[in-house]
Design an enzyme around this catalytic site. Sequence first.
Site, short mmCIF file in Angstrom:
data_model
loop_
_atom_site.label_atom_id
_atom_site.label_comp_id
_atom_site.label_asym_id
_atom_site.label_seq_id
_atom_site.Cartn_x
_atom_site.Cartn_y
_atom_site.Cartn_z
CE LYS A 183 -4.52 -0.99 0.37
NZ LYS A 183 -4.63 -2.57 0.74
CB SER A 217 -0.69 -8.10 -0.79
OG SER A 217 -1.33 -9.00 -0.06
C1 LIG Z 1 -5.22 -3.54 0.55
C2 LIG Z 1 -4.89 -4.89 0.41
C3 LIG Z 1 -5.07 -5.93 -0.65
C4 LIG Z 1 -6.01 -5.64 -1.67
O1 LIG Z 1 -5.92 -4.35 -2.31
P1 LIG Z 1 -7.05 -3.84 -3.21
O2 LIG Z 1 -6.45 -2.66 -3.96
O3 LIG Z 1 -8.31 -3.07 -2.17
O4 LIG Z 1 -7.70 -4.72 -4.22
C5 LIG Z 1 -4.43 -7.16 -0.60
N1 LIG Z 1 -3.51 -7.25 0.25
C6 LIG Z 1 -3.15 -6.48 1.57
C7 LIG Z 1 -2.18 -7.01 2.41
C8 LIG Z 1 -3.71 -5.25 1.31
O5 LIG Z 1 -3.62 -4.47 2.39
#
Ligand SMILES: *Cc1c(COP(=O)(O)O)cnc(C)c1O
Length: 329
Positions: A55, A308
Amino acid sequence: MSSDQPSFATVAKAAARIRGQVLATPLVPLAALSDTLGQELHGKPEYLQPTGSFKLRGAANALLSLPPQARAAGVVCASTGNHGRAVAYMARRLGLPCTVCLSELVPENKRQGVAAQGAKVRRHGRSQDEAEVEARRLAREEGLALIPPFDHPAVIAGQGTIGLEIVEARPDLARVLVPLSGGGLIAGVALAIKARCPRAQVIGITMQSGAAMQASLAAGHPVEVEEQASLADSLGGGIGLDNRYSFALVRDLVDQVLLVSEDAIAEALRRLYRQEQIVCEGAAAVGLAALLSGQLPAVEGATVLLLSGRNIDMEQHRRLMADDAREAA
Ligand SMILES: *Cc1c(COP(=O)(O)O)cnc(C)c1O
C-alpha cells in the site's frame, strides 16, 4: 472517459515519482512450493516494504501528486489498516498532519501500526464503508485531502508499479495471482502487465466471505455486500457504489476472479511458513490458497504470487501454526 483515467502511462510516471520512497522488490523463487505443486512459482515479496505492505506505493504516489495547497491542512483516509499505515508513514516523511479512520473490524495490531507512525486514529463504525463515510466528512468539514484506499487514479498507478517490476524481471511470465479487494492493486498491476505481456493472465483472488468485487462483476455494476470477519482482514470492505475507476478496470482487464475459503487461507499461511519460512498475513496467502484448493490448473512457465503484506497479529499467526502441529500429531 475522464482525463485522469489510470493508464500504462500514469503507471510509468508513478514509478519515476516514487523511486527512492518505496522498495523495488525482487521476484523470489518459491522452490519448495514449486516442487510440491509441480509448477514454477515465484513470490513478489511486497511484505518487505517498510510499512509491511504494498500500500506504500499508492500512498506515496498519491501524496507526492498532491498540489502544495491541498497538502497544507493535512490528509485523511479510511482503511482496513495497511493503507492507513502507508498514508501515515508518507505523511510523516512529508511533514503533513494525518488522520486515519478505522472501523471496529480492524485488528488491534493494525491500529497500532497506524498510531506508531504518529497519525491521529479514529475508530468509527462497524465496517470499512462506515469508516469511509467518516473520512469523507472530515475531508469536507476540515478541508483535509482525502486519500482513498483503492478507487483513485494516483493510488492505482502507484500499485501498478508492482506490475512494471514483474514484467521487467520476467517478460515471459505466464500468470500473476493477485489478492483482490477494492481492486486498486489488481487494476494497476493489470495495466502494466496487459501493456507489456498481453498473453500473461492476471487472476484476482479473494475470500468467500464478503467478496464485493466478485458480486459486483456478476451484477454488472457495483453492489454492496455485508462485510464479515476473515483471516484475510485486509480484503474487507465494499468497492463503493460510486466506484469510478477500479471496477471498470477490473472488469475490462482481469482474466478471472476466484474465491477461497477460510480453511484454504489458513493452510496457505502454514505452507508459506513451513515450506518457505515466510510470515505473511491472510490477504497475502489467497493466491496460494487458490492453488492448494485445486482451482487453478498448472501452466507452463512462471506463476507469480503477489505476497501483498505481512501485518498479521503474531499471536494469531502462532495459533494458526500450532493448529497445524496438532493435526500433524
Ligand atoms: C489492500 C490490500 C489488498 C487488496 O488491495 P485492493 O487494492 O483493495 O484490491 C491485498 N492485500 C493486502 C495485504 C492489502 O493491504
